[in-house]
Design an enzyme around this catalytic site. Structure first.
Site, mmCIF file in Angstrom:
data_model
loop_
_atom_site.group_PDB
_atom_site.id
_atom_site.type_symbol
_atom_site.label_atom_id
_atom_site.label_comp_id
_atom_site.label_asym_id
_atom_site.label_seq_id
_atom_site.Cartn_x
_atom_site.Cartn_y
_atom_site.Cartn_z
ATOM 1 N N SER A 233 0.791 -1.233 0.000
ATOM 2 C CA SER A 233 0.000 0.000 0.000
ATOM 3 C C SER A 233 0.823 1.283 0.000
ATOM 4 C CB SER A 233 -0.959 0.016 1.198
ATOM 5 O OG SER A 233 -0.257 0.013 2.419
ATOM 6 N N LYS A 278 -5.789 5.168 8.079
ATOM 7 C CA LYS A 278 -4.624 5.893 7.561
ATOM 8 C C LYS A 278 -4.880 7.397 7.507
ATOM 9 C CE LYS A 278 -2.702 1.962 5.112
ATOM 10 N NZ LYS A 278 -2.213 1.385 3.855
#
Length: 344
Positions: A233, A278
Site C-alpha cells: 500500500s 490511515k
C-alpha cells in the site's frame, strides 16, 4: 463474605487473562503512523528538499475477546473477518511472507515508475521462483516452505515462472523432480514426487503458489529501509519520494503530504485496505494533503458488498468525521498525483 469476594475477583481476573489469549476469527485494524520517507529512502546523490512526503500505516492483529470488545466501541478501529484478510489455506507465517513479497514487489514497481518519469536507467536480473504458499497434503508440503526461492528444477534454470510451470507440467504424475532452492541464505535440494491436480485439468504439479523473483538494478542506486512494514500500500508514496530525490524541484513544495495506494509498473494507483485508519494517522501527523486512490467499484463488487465505497469516498468521510483541515485528493495514477502536487 470477604473470602467469597476475593474468590470472585480471582476468577474474574483469570477469565480476563484467558480472554486476552483466545484468538477469534477476526482481525482488528487500528490507526498506525505517518512515516516521513526521507529517512527510509536514499537515492544515491539524491536531492533532499524541505517538503515531507509520508507513507501511512495501520496496526492490525488477530482479535481476542478484549480487543474485539474495545474495537466494537471505538470509531477509529475496525473489525474484519479473517477470510477478508488471508486465504483459508494460508497460515499466519505464509500471510506474513506474502506481505513481505508484496512490499518488495511494490518497491520495485515504485522505482520503475519514478525512474521512467525522471528518464533514468534500470535493469532487472531474474532470481528464480518465490514460493508464496505451500498447500496442505500436496507434494511440496513438508519439503518447501513459504519464502523459499526456487533456483532450478533438475539442474535447469528458468527466466520466468511460465517456463518453470511449463517444464513441471511436461513431466508425468508420479515422477520425481529435483528442486534446487535457497532458504535463509543456504542452497538446498529436495527430490519431490509430482502429483496430478483435478482442479488443473489433471496436470502435474508441486502444490505451491508462486511468483517471479527479480532484482532491480538502477543507476543511481536506491536503498529502501522499510523491512518492518509489509504489504503493497505504500507504492504510490514510495514512487513520489524516489522521484522527488531524482529531480531538483521540491514536489511537496514545503508541505507535509501523506497518502496511500498501490502502484504498478505502469503507474496506476490501486485500492488498499484500512484507509480510514490511515487518514487518522495522517491527520495526527499534521499532514496538509492526503492522496487517496480513486478506485472504481465494479458492479460485481457492489453486488458482493452492498454499500462498498471507493477509497477516496471513504477517506473523505473519515476526514469529515475528524473535522480536519487536511485536503483529501483523489488520484488514479502516479502522473495525476505528481501533476497535482506541482500545480498547487
Amino acid at each position: 463474605m470477604r473470602r467469597r469476594w476475593l474468590t470472585f475477583a480471582y476468577l474474574f481476573l483469570l477469565l480476563l487473562v484467558g480472554a486476552a489469549f483466545i484468538d477469534l476469527p477476526y482481525y482488528v485494524m487500528k490507526p498506525g503512523d505517518a512515516h516521513p520517507l526521507k529517512p527510509m529512502i536514499e537515492v544515491e546523490g539524491g536531492d533532499k528538499d524541505d517538503g515531507t512526503l509520508m507513507m501511512t500505516t495501520i496496526r492490525m492483529g488477530e482479535a481476542n475477546y478484549i480487543s474485539y470488545l474495545i474495537a466494537s466501541i471505538r470509531d477509529e478501529e475496525e473489525i474484519r473477518p479473517v477470510e477478508e484478510v488471508r486465504s483459508p489455506h494460508e497460515s499466519n507465517e505464509e500471510y506474513n511472507v506474502r506481505q513481505e513479497y508484496l512490499m518488495d514487489n511494490s518497491q520495485q514497481d515504485a522505482i520503475t515508475v519514478a525512474f521512467d518519469a525522471a528518464d533514468k536507467p534500470y535493469t532487472f536480473h531474474y532470481q528464480g521462483i518465490y514460493v508464496l504458499n505451500v498447500f496442505p497434503n500436496m507434494p511440496a508440503d513438508g519439503e518447501l516452505v513459504a519464502g523459499d526461492r526456487i533456483t532450478a528444477i533438475d539442474g535447469k534454470r528458468f527466466e520466468s515462472s511460465k517456463q518453470f510451470i511449463d517444464y513441471v507440467q511436461s513431466r508425468k504424475a508420479g515422477e520425481k523432480i529435483t528442486v534446487s532452492f535457497v532458504r535463509e541464505g543456504k542452497e538446498r535440494e529436495k527430490a519431490i514426487q509430482l502429483k496430478s491436480f483435478a482442479n488443473n485439468a489433471g496436470k502435474p504439479g508441486l502444490g505451491i503458489s508462486l511468483a517471479d523473483h527479480k532484482e532491480l538494478v538502477s543507476r543511481p542506486e536506491v536503498k529502501l529501509k522499510a523491512d518492518a512494514i509489509g504489504g503493497p500500500s505504500a507504492g504510490l508514496m514510495f514512487s513520489l519520494e524516489i522521484y522527488n530525490q531524482l529531480v531538483e524541484e521540491d514536489i511537496a513544495k514545503g508541505r507535509k503530504v501523506a497518502g496511500t495506494g498501490t502502484i504498478d509498473a505502469e503507474g496506476n494507483v490501486g485500492r488498499i485496505g484500512g484507509i480510514a485508519q490511515k487518514v487518522v494517522a495522517a491527520h495526527k501527523a499534521g499532514a496538509e494533503v492526503f492522496l487517496a486512490p480513486a478506485d472504481e467499484i465494479s458492479p460485481e463488487m457492489r453486488k458482493k458488498l452492498p454499500g462498498i465505497q471507493s477509497n477516496y469516498e471513504e477517506a473523505v468521510e473519515a476526514a469529515k468525521a475528524l473535522r480536519t483541515e487536511m485536503k483529501v485528493v483523489p488520484v488514479h495514477t502516479f502522473k495525476e498525483a505528481l501533476d497535482y502536487l506541482l500545480s498547487e
